[in-house]
Scaffold this active site. Sequence first.
Site, PDB file in Angstrom:
ATOM      1  N   ARG A  88      39.941 -19.800 -14.348  1.00 56.07           N
ATOM      2  CA  ARG A  88      40.335 -18.907 -13.252  1.00 56.07           C
ATOM      3  C   ARG A  88      39.519 -19.191 -12.006  1.00 56.07           C
ATOM      4  O   ARG A  88      40.044 -19.147 -10.882  1.00 56.07           O
ATOM      5  CB  ARG A  88      40.200 -17.445 -13.702  1.00 56.07           C
ATOM      6  CG  ARG A  88      41.326 -17.045 -14.682  1.00 56.07           C
ATOM      7  CD  ARG A  88      40.968 -15.795 -15.449  1.00 56.07           C
ATOM      8  NE  ARG A  88      42.065 -15.325 -16.290  1.00 56.07           N
ATOM      9  CZ  ARG A  88      42.424 -15.875 -17.460  1.00 56.07           C
ATOM     10  NH1 ARG A  88      41.802 -16.954 -17.914  1.00 56.07           N
ATOM     11  NH2 ARG A  88      43.429 -15.364 -18.170  1.00 56.07           N
ATOM     12  N   GLY A 144      46.541 -24.811 -22.994  1.00 55.85           N
ATOM     13  CA  GLY A 144      47.603 -23.836 -22.743  1.00 55.85           C
ATOM     14  C   GLY A 144      47.318 -23.022 -21.488  1.00 55.85           C
ATOM     15  O   GLY A 144      48.239 -22.677 -20.730  1.00 55.85           O
ATOM     16  N   LYS A 148      48.911 -21.123 -31.514  1.00 54.61           N
ATOM     17  CA  LYS A 148      47.710 -21.586 -30.817  1.00 54.61           C
ATOM     18  C   LYS A 148      47.656 -23.117 -30.898  1.00 54.61           C
ATOM     19  O   LYS A 148      48.661 -23.760 -31.168  1.00 54.61           O
ATOM     20  CB  LYS A 148      46.468 -20.922 -31.411  1.00 54.61           C
ATOM     21  CG  LYS A 148      46.408 -19.417 -31.168  1.00 54.61           C
ATOM     22  CD  LYS A 148      46.252 -19.109 -29.692  1.00 54.61           C
ATOM     23  CE  LYS A 148      46.264 -17.631 -29.411  1.00 54.61           C
ATOM     24  NZ  LYS A 148      46.313 -17.334 -27.981  1.00 54.61           N
ATOM     25  N   LYS A 206      35.391 -20.318 -21.037  1.00 62.45           N
ATOM     26  CA  LYS A 206      36.570 -21.153 -20.739  1.00 62.45           C
ATOM     27  C   LYS A 206      37.568 -20.394 -19.865  1.00 62.45           C
ATOM     28  O   LYS A 206      38.047 -20.924 -18.863  1.00 62.45           O
ATOM     29  CB  LYS A 206      37.210 -21.590 -22.066  1.00 62.45           C
ATOM     30  CG  LYS A 206      38.383 -22.544 -21.921  1.00 62.45           C
ATOM     31  CD  LYS A 206      38.572 -23.349 -23.175  1.00 62.45           C
ATOM     32  CE  LYS A 206      39.328 -22.622 -24.273  1.00 62.45           C
ATOM     33  NZ  LYS A 206      40.762 -22.396 -23.971  1.00 62.45           N
ATOM     34  N   ARG A 218      53.953 -25.984 -27.983  1.00 62.93           N
ATOM     35  CA  ARG A 218      53.672 -24.550 -27.790  1.00 62.93           C
ATOM     36  C   ARG A 218      54.679 -23.894 -26.834  1.00 62.93           C
ATOM     37  O   ARG A 218      55.171 -24.540 -25.912  1.00 62.93           O
ATOM     38  CB  ARG A 218      52.229 -24.373 -27.309  1.00 62.93           C
ATOM     39  CG  ARG A 218      51.238 -24.858 -28.365  1.00 62.93           C
ATOM     40  CD  ARG A 218      49.821 -24.755 -27.919  1.00 62.93           C
ATOM     41  NE  ARG A 218      49.413 -23.366 -27.721  1.00 62.93           N
ATOM     42  CZ  ARG A 218      48.253 -23.027 -27.173  1.00 62.93           C
ATOM     43  NH1 ARG A 218      47.401 -23.967 -26.780  1.00 62.93           N
ATOM     44  NH2 ARG A 218      47.944 -21.758 -27.012  1.00 62.93           N
ATOM     45  N   ASP A 259      40.771 -15.583 -30.476  1.00 68.04           N
ATOM     46  CA  ASP A 259      40.254 -16.949 -30.604  1.00 68.04           C
ATOM     47  C   ASP A 259      39.124 -17.050 -31.633  1.00 68.04           C
ATOM     48  O   ASP A 259      38.703 -18.153 -31.988  1.00 68.04           O
ATOM     49  CB  ASP A 259      39.747 -17.450 -29.241  1.00 68.04           C
ATOM     50  CG  ASP A 259      40.896 -17.652 -28.251  1.00 68.04           C
ATOM     51  OD1 ASP A 259      42.059 -17.759 -28.688  1.00 68.04           O
ATOM     52  OD2 ASP A 259      40.628 -17.705 -27.036  1.00 68.04           O
ATOM     53  N   GLN A 293      47.525 -15.124 -20.601  1.00 66.08           N
ATOM     54  CA  GLN A 293      48.102 -16.276 -19.882  1.00 66.08           C
ATOM     55  C   GLN A 293      49.421 -15.865 -19.233  1.00 66.08           C
ATOM     56  O   GLN A 293      49.684 -16.201 -18.077  1.00 66.08           O
ATOM     57  CB  GLN A 293      48.296 -17.453 -20.835  1.00 66.08           C
ATOM     58  CG  GLN A 293      46.957 -18.003 -21.327  1.00 66.08           C
ATOM     59  CD  GLN A 293      47.101 -19.100 -22.356  1.00 66.08           C
ATOM     60  OE1 GLN A 293      48.215 -19.441 -22.768  1.00 66.08           O
ATOM     61  NE2 GLN A 293      45.984 -19.654 -22.788  1.00 66.08           N
TER      62      GLN A 293
HETATM   63  C1  S3P Z   1      43.438 -17.180 -22.646  1.00 66.34           C
HETATM   64  C2  S3P Z   1      44.250 -16.272 -23.281  1.00 66.34           C
HETATM   65  C3  S3P Z   1      44.527 -16.317 -24.730  1.00 66.34           C
HETATM   66  C4  S3P Z   1      43.495 -17.163 -25.472  1.00 66.34           C
HETATM   67  C5  S3P Z   1      43.267 -18.478 -24.792  1.00 66.34           C
HETATM   68  C6  S3P Z   1      42.740 -18.251 -23.374  1.00 66.34           C
HETATM   69  C7  S3P Z   1      43.238 -17.064 -21.191  1.00 66.34           C
HETATM   70  O1  S3P Z   1      45.803 -16.888 -24.948  1.00 66.34           O
HETATM   71  O2  S3P Z   1      43.914 -17.364 -26.796  1.00 66.34           O
HETATM   72  O3  S3P Z   1      42.327 -19.257 -25.504  1.00 66.34           O
HETATM   73  O4  S3P Z   1      42.275 -17.656 -20.668  1.00 66.34           O
HETATM   74  O5  S3P Z   1      44.031 -16.364 -20.551  1.00 66.34           O
HETATM   75  P1  S3P Z   1      47.165 -16.026 -24.830  1.00 66.34           P
HETATM   76  O6  S3P Z   1      47.342 -15.617 -23.433  1.00 66.34           O
HETATM   77  O7  S3P Z   1      48.233 -16.974 -25.295  1.00 66.34           O
HETATM   78  O8  S3P Z   1      46.978 -14.872 -25.767  1.00 66.34           O
END
Ligand code: S3P
Length: 441
Positions: free
Chosen positions: A26, A94, A347, A21, A122, A320, A170
């Site tokens: 990206r 997110g 989350k 994912k 969130r 995760d 993120q």
């Molecule tokens: C992700 C970063 C994580 C992860 C999310 C995917 C990403 O979140 O929990 O499922 O692809 O950058 P956070 O950046 O909030 O830790």
Amino acid sequence: MRIHVTPVRRLRGEVTVPGDKSISHRAALFGALAAGRTEISGFLEGEDCLATLKAVRALGVEVIRKGAGHYLLDGGGLAALVEPDDVIDCGNSGTTARLLIGVLAAQPFWSVLTGDASLRRRPMDRVSAPLRQMGATVVGRQGGSRLPLAVTGTRPLRALRFVSPVASAQVKTAVLLAGLWADGPVTVEEPAQSRDHTERMLGAFGAHLSIAGRTVTLHPGGQLRGQAVSVPGDVSSAAFFLAAAAAGPDAAVTVKGVGVNPTRTGLLDVLAQMGARISRQESGLGLGATAAEPAADLRVTSSALRGTVVRGPLIPRLIDEIPALAVTACVAEGVTEIRDAAELRVKESDRIHAIAAELGRMGARVSERADGLQIHGGTRLRGATVSSGGDHRMAMALVVAGLLADGETVVEDTDCIATSFPGFLDTLNALAGAPCARVSA
Ligand code: S3P
């Protein structure tokens, strides 16, 4: 949709899981910013990543679907995005929302982002605050900290050295992406290393990055060029089968072609620490921009598990996977402590509360901590009616709990599984050799 789960006697076979994912998001976003063609294979066609594709289309990028998980994006470079003519809906994702805010912060137009009820709860201030410091205007609910948010970008943005209070890929990615349009270097320092797909992939697309420990700097002036991206299987999806196999009776499961970037494989280390028999065979590298993303076939067999302590820098490496890990901890002998994981509360659901409440209904002895969980293992789980609360990873973890329980388990509110793992039930039933999980309305 609800899923009825009956316990399995065996879990055997070789499966693949859908594309990663984080890497899929990206690939789509970096391809949209690059000049020329990006060809993605193995793209995760779950709702979250499809929301990112829809967003880049709304920003004027041509996206062609050639086949399952196979996409062509024709990006026009860093100055080519256009003002979307409607609100961008990030759904449950997110990653879509936070990464896009970083890009939109530097676009000379106005855009509005929203999401579903979970995403609107969130926190977004973790990205909007540093982007405001760089010069962007981000406004919205609760002082601009919750979606819907409106972003008016500006270019160039100001250079920034940002010390992030959270280990979040993120946040790191949003700030680094904004740095593509900054008037000087943009540095992000993290309290612990989060997943580094952005560093690996942005570098391969042509951005100028320097990395020193937990500090990453993007130097402006680079141009992104389209790439071929081959997305490995998602270790976060594989986690459900690995956890089920480690904790279940008569299990030998191989998940093929899984991304094993070390910033993502904390679960493998913890399962091994708990006594799981787990082996990996490197299966080569992804192509193009994921050349630096290793993949492997992972094999787990039934094991006698013991409780463990999971905390500190390990947490971002398995954040995760904690719902799946919590299920194995219920079966393991002894106590498992999960600490330093307060991020779980923000989350797709409050996962600390959800894990304690829902596994508690199945007879597990799980107590909430402010920043984690204490799980007393060795109790036999019993079938019950439980709910995902609309959180895909809770839904799949509860199905795994149902496999290990006595009697039937009903998991309610499971449509959300499609956000990250369409096909989850078919793959599980194939491993069980008989339908152990079936759907009802
Ligand atoms: C992700 C970063 C994580 C992860 C999310 C995917 C990403 O979140 O929990 O499922 O692809 O950058 P956070 O950046 O909030 O830790």
